[in-house]
Write a protein that holds these residues in place. Sequence first.
Motif, mmCIF file in Angstrom:
data_model
loop_
_atom_site.group_PDB
_atom_site.id
_atom_site.type_symbol
_atom_site.label_atom_id
_atom_site.label_comp_id
_atom_site.label_asym_id
_atom_site.label_seq_id
_atom_site.Cartn_x
_atom_site.Cartn_y
_atom_site.Cartn_z
ATOM 1 N N SER A 149 0.831 -1.190 0.000
ATOM 2 C CA SER A 149 0.000 0.000 0.000
ATOM 3 C C SER A 149 0.867 1.242 0.000
ATOM 4 N N VAL A 152 1.088 6.228 3.484
ATOM 5 C CA VAL A 152 0.423 7.515 3.675
ATOM 6 C C VAL A 152 0.976 8.285 4.865
ATOM 7 N N LEU A 197 -2.277 8.104 -5.583
ATOM 8 C CA LEU A 197 -2.905 6.795 -5.723
ATOM 9 C C LEU A 197 -2.786 6.293 -7.160
ATOM 10 N N GLU A 483 -7.393 6.671 2.827
ATOM 11 C CA GLU A 483 -6.115 7.382 2.838
ATOM 12 C C GLU A 483 -6.225 8.703 3.599
#
Length: 509
Positions: A149, A152, A197, A483
Amino acid sequence: MRGVRALQAGWLASQARASLRFRRAIRNPERIQRARLDALVRTLGPSAYGRHVGLDRVRGPEDLQRLPITDWDAVKPWVERIAQGEANVLTTEPVEVLEPTGGSTGGTKLVPTTAQLRAEFAEAVGVWMVDLHRHHPGLVGTRSYWSVSRAVKRGETTEGGVPIGFDDDASYFGPLERWAIRRLMAVPADVAKLPSLDAWRHATAVHLLEARDLGLISVWSPTFLTVLMDWMAAERTSLRGALSAGARERFASAWDGRILHGARLWPQLQVVSAWADGFAASHLPALLERFAGVVFQPKGLLATEGVVSFPMVGWEGHALALTSHYVELEDLADGRIVGAHEARVDHEYRPILTTGGGLVRYALPDSVQVLGFIGRVPRVRLVGRLDRASDRVGEKLTEGFVQQALARLWSPEDPPRFAMLGPREDPLRYVLVVDRAGPDPEALDRVLRDAYHYAYARDLGQIAAPQVHVVPDAWSRWEHAIEALGLGLGNQKPGALEIRPQVLWHIAP
């Protein structure tokens, strides 16, 4: 191929001790658990929290049961002291990072992670991987994709200077293991550092499409993978220009005009692993269609706070991770707390973990059912979340009920990819967000009225009639909402019931 095979063999050999410890646990779980408790008391007992609750005086399971059971609300003040830079709060070991994970009501929890907790995660993964490779020898010599991922929280620290979040999942392992694992991954960890993203998704797709030697895909939610593959299909034209000739050829042959076929994209693919319990079960057909002929292995229960269970080939359910943490089980029928070896088949339990991260008798908000045993180690399946319920005026809607209710609104062979129910205020009502033409509000109301307290509140006028919002890009909106909370997508999944208002508003404003 030779270099991959050698690295893989070395990494698997390093996990042999973990596998041996689990085989001992199969024969004598009490002895293994007692050893885990003794080791944890030595590390956690002298800490500020350990002295506060008397963990430093614990000499066995009977003493431990006199200590309070905790949840995040009880732990949070102690974690705040860690965030301020204080040492020896929950454990005498240094806290390496505070790992972010989602709270049930929208707040982000920052879970303390130490070297000992990392070792406990690695222990469970090691047992799982040795077992998987033993039963699927074709994995040897192939690379893997473990969902990466976007980072963030990259580069952030608390006020006291404690880092927030690992750069990637390989950080849970030791230095030598990290070095090997990162070279066995089809998608490099640096992808997590991409600024958007869209950039993250494009880079992930290109690396995967180039990985002809991909043998294992391990993701959390089935939809994480199906959405990524559907995005690849939609972006076929732009992706082709970034691919080598061989990857372009496989990409073209994998597209049948409707979906991409994983076995054509990756001819050496052996196993796909993802969640299969609870809400994830309704999304399995779409995943299995894209990976026809590839072995699917349901993933165990893992939280940021600790690992509860992991899969073993040939066994229904998942083995409790008794060699990782000290595990207690609270019987949800009578509240009795037992050791893992005392669990009873068909009973539902809440797992209570004591971990190397400093959590002592920490009750996870999950319900698991015991299906049987591997030797004397319980096999469990996830039933659902205990903390995901909506009860604004006494309607008592739970995630499990909502999941079953929504499933009645469409054909089981063709469920929507995204369907989420949540409460809205002014007036209070429930809103269903779905990514395609949905049921009419009257049908939604009828299935929800099977919950007695909801029906009573509707009849009293406390809850207005529900609404249905069709949002074709609901999945993408959900990703952005997650996010915005500072959470990674790889270990999150949309549930049938969403009680965090900021998430629901982001999807359907």
